[in-house]
Design a protein around this motif. Structure first.
Motif, mmCIF file in Angstrom:
data_model
loop_
_atom_site.group_PDB
_atom_site.id
_atom_site.type_symbol
_atom_site.label_atom_id
_atom_site.label_comp_id
_atom_site.label_asym_id
_atom_site.label_seq_id
_atom_site.Cartn_x
_atom_site.Cartn_y
_atom_site.Cartn_z
ATOM 1 N N MET A 140 80.777 73.814 33.442
ATOM 2 C CA MET A 140 80.121 74.416 32.305
ATOM 3 C C MET A 140 80.955 75.625 31.862
ATOM 4 O O MET A 140 81.360 76.433 32.679
ATOM 5 C CB MET A 140 78.700 74.841 32.713
ATOM 6 C CG MET A 140 77.964 75.551 31.625
ATOM 7 S SD MET A 140 76.307 76.116 32.079
ATOM 8 C CE MET A 140 75.516 74.610 32.513
ATOM 9 N N SER A 141 81.178 75.725 30.583
ATOM 10 C CA SER A 141 82.025 76.800 30.076
ATOM 11 C C SER A 141 81.310 78.148 30.118
ATOM 12 O O SER A 141 80.080 78.226 30.175
ATOM 13 C CB SER A 141 82.446 76.500 28.634
ATOM 14 O OG SER A 141 81.364 76.737 27.751
ATOM 15 N N LEU A 142 82.106 79.204 30.068
ATOM 16 C CA LEU A 142 81.558 80.561 30.056
ATOM 17 C C LEU A 142 80.634 80.762 28.861
ATOM 18 O O LEU A 142 79.549 81.328 28.992
ATOM 19 C CB LEU A 142 82.696 81.581 30.033
ATOM 20 C CG LEU A 142 82.283 83.041 29.894
ATOM 21 C CD1 LEU A 142 81.486 83.484 31.104
ATOM 22 C CD2 LEU A 142 83.499 83.922 29.710
ATOM 23 N N ILE A 143 81.043 80.263 27.710
ATOM 24 C CA ILE A 143 80.249 80.432 26.492
ATOM 25 C C ILE A 143 78.909 79.711 26.622
ATOM 26 O O ILE A 143 77.858 80.263 26.286
ATOM 27 C CB ILE A 143 81.024 79.931 25.256
ATOM 28 C CG1 ILE A 143 82.279 80.765 25.045
ATOM 29 C CG2 ILE A 143 80.162 79.934 24.015
ATOM 30 C CD1 ILE A 143 82.024 82.243 24.807
ATOM 31 N N SER A 144 78.913 78.483 27.145
ATOM 32 C CA SER A 144 77.642 77.764 27.285
ATOM 33 C C SER A 144 76.755 78.436 28.331
ATOM 34 O O SER A 144 75.524 78.456 28.190
ATOM 35 C CB SER A 144 77.871 76.285 27.614
ATOM 36 O OG SER A 144 78.558 76.135 28.826
ATOM 37 N N GLN A 145 77.348 79.022 29.366
ATOM 38 C CA GLN A 145 76.562 79.764 30.346
ATOM 39 C C GLN A 145 75.920 80.992 29.695
ATOM 40 O O GLN A 145 74.752 81.297 29.963
ATOM 41 C CB GLN A 145 77.435 80.196 31.520
ATOM 42 C CG GLN A 145 77.843 79.051 32.423
ATOM 43 C CD GLN A 145 78.716 79.534 33.554
ATOM 44 O OE1 GLN A 145 78.330 80.406 34.318
ATOM 45 N NE2 GLN A 145 79.911 78.977 33.652
ATOM 46 N N CYS A 146 76.676 81.684 28.855
ATOM 47 C CA CYS A 146 76.124 82.846 28.137
ATOM 48 C C CYS A 146 74.972 82.421 27.234
ATOM 49 O O CYS A 146 73.944 83.090 27.165
ATOM 50 C CB CYS A 146 77.207 83.536 27.312
ATOM 51 S SG CYS A 146 78.409 84.457 28.289
ATOM 52 N N ARG A 147 75.160 81.291 26.548
ATOM 53 C CA ARG A 147 74.098 80.784 25.668
ATOM 54 C C ARG A 147 72.829 80.486 26.468
ATOM 55 O O ARG A 147 71.728 80.884 26.091
ATOM 56 C CB ARG A 147 74.612 79.516 24.978
ATOM 57 C CG ARG A 147 74.421 79.498 23.509
ATOM 58 C CD ARG A 147 74.886 78.243 22.790
ATOM 59 N NE ARG A 147 75.330 77.122 23.578
ATOM 60 C CZ ARG A 147 76.592 76.710 23.654
ATOM 61 N NH1 ARG A 147 77.552 77.332 23.022
ATOM 62 N NH2 ARG A 147 76.907 75.666 24.380
ATOM 63 N N GLN A 148 72.988 79.786 27.589
ATOM 64 C CA GLN A 148 71.834 79.438 28.426
ATOM 65 C C GLN A 148 71.156 80.683 28.985
ATOM 66 O O GLN A 148 69.925 80.766 29.010
ATOM 67 C CB GLN A 148 72.254 78.533 29.577
ATOM 68 C CG GLN A 148 72.420 77.104 29.207
ATOM 69 C CD GLN A 148 72.676 76.240 30.436
ATOM 70 O OE1 GLN A 148 73.081 76.726 31.497
ATOM 71 N NE2 GLN A 148 72.462 74.948 30.292
ATOM 72 N N LEU A 149 71.952 81.631 29.440
ATOM 73 C CA LEU A 149 71.384 82.847 30.012
ATOM 74 C C LEU A 149 70.665 83.669 28.948
ATOM 75 O O LEU A 149 69.626 84.259 29.216
ATOM 76 C CB LEU A 149 72.468 83.666 30.700
ATOM 77 C CG LEU A 149 71.999 84.847 31.540
ATOM 78 C CD1 LEU A 149 70.971 84.423 32.589
ATOM 79 C CD2 LEU A 149 73.182 85.525 32.205
ATOM 80 N N ARG A 150 71.213 83.695 27.741
ATOM 81 C CA ARG A 150 70.551 84.418 26.642
ATOM 82 C C ARG A 150 69.162 83.835 26.408
ATOM 83 O O ARG A 150 68.178 84.569 26.291
ATOM 84 C CB ARG A 150 71.378 84.336 25.357
ATOM 85 C CG ARG A 150 70.726 85.076 24.183
ATOM 86 C CD ARG A 150 71.427 84.825 22.881
ATOM 87 N NE ARG A 150 71.214 83.504 22.338
ATOM 88 C CZ ARG A 150 70.124 83.133 21.666
ATOM 89 N NH1 ARG A 150 69.138 83.968 21.460
ATOM 90 N NH2 ARG A 150 70.017 81.907 21.192
ATOM 91 N N GLU A 151 69.086 82.517 26.381
ATOM 92 C CA GLU A 151 67.792 81.856 26.172
ATOM 93 C C GLU A 151 66.855 82.110 27.351
ATOM 94 O O GLU A 151 65.674 82.394 27.160
ATOM 95 C CB GLU A 151 68.003 80.367 25.944
ATOM 96 C CG GLU A 151 68.709 80.065 24.630
ATOM 97 C CD GLU A 151 69.132 78.615 24.482
ATOM 98 O OE1 GLU A 151 68.799 77.784 25.363
ATOM 99 O OE2 GLU A 151 69.808 78.308 23.485
ATOM 100 N N ALA A 152 67.379 82.015 28.565
ATOM 101 C CA ALA A 152 66.552 82.231 29.757
ATOM 102 C C ALA A 152 66.025 83.660 29.822
ATOM 103 O O ALA A 152 64.907 83.893 30.279
ATOM 104 C CB ALA A 152 67.359 81.916 31.019
ATOM 105 N N ARG A 153 66.825 84.616 29.363
ATOM 106 C CA ARG A 153 66.412 86.024 29.382
ATOM 107 C C ARG A 153 65.528 86.375 28.186
ATOM 108 O O ARG A 153 64.993 87.471 28.118
ATOM 109 C CB ARG A 153 67.629 86.947 29.380
ATOM 110 C CG ARG A 153 68.539 86.797 30.577
ATOM 111 C CD ARG A 153 68.245 87.858 31.602
ATOM 112 N NE ARG A 153 69.317 87.974 32.583
ATOM 113 C CZ ARG A 153 69.208 87.582 33.837
ATOM 114 N NH1 ARG A 153 68.097 87.023 34.265
ATOM 115 N NH2 ARG A 153 70.213 87.750 34.671
ATOM 116 N N GLY A 154 65.411 85.443 27.228
ATOM 117 C CA GLY A 154 64.575 85.686 26.055
ATOM 118 C C GLY A 154 65.145 86.738 25.116
ATOM 119 O O GLY A 154 64.397 87.428 24.430
ATOM 120 N N LYS A 155 66.461 86.852 25.086
ATOM 121 C CA LYS A 155 67.119 87.853 24.227
ATOM 122 C C LYS A 155 67.478 87.198 22.901
ATOM 123 O O LYS A 155 68.072 86.128 22.859
ATOM 124 C CB LYS A 155 68.398 88.376 24.878
ATOM 125 C CG LYS A 155 68.192 89.025 26.211
ATOM 126 C CD LYS A 155 68.122 90.497 26.070
ATOM 127 C CE LYS A 155 68.100 91.145 27.453
ATOM 128 N NZ LYS A 155 68.088 92.555 27.392
#
Length: 95
Positions: A1-16
């Motif tokens: 999984m790419s860094l960008i897709s991880q950032c996207r997923q984490l943003r959604e998980a954190r509700g930001k």
């Protein structure tokens, strides 16, 4: 999984929201969106700031360790500490 897709997923998980993160990073939400969609390249310093805003860290993992790291991140890599002293040894030392 790419860094960008991880950032996207984490943003959604954190509700930001993109707006919230954009304000924290000092950039327009549209620019942040383009980065997270892979439409725009970004400096490493911007990605480091994004990770910090998401309460995360970049980690460089050698390919030969990637499977182990993925297991740990999925909660499947935990187990007994083979280097820890056995309970019996600790008990016998107390006597």
């Amino acid at each position: 999984m790419s860094l960008i897709s991880q950032c996207r997923q984490l943003r959604e998980a954190r509700g930001k929201s993109l707006g919230d993160l954009g304000r924290l990073l000092g950039m327009a939400a549209q620019n942040l969106s383009a980065i997270l969609l892979g439409k725009k390249d970004s400096r490493a310093s911007t990605l480091e700031a994004l990770a910090a805003a998401l309460d995360a860290q970049w980690v460089l993992v050698p390919n030969e360790r990637l499977a182990e790291v993925r297991q740990v991140l999925e909660g499947k890599g935990s187990g007994p500490d083979r280097g820890a002293r056995a309970a019996l040894d600790i008990f016998l030392d107390q006597e």
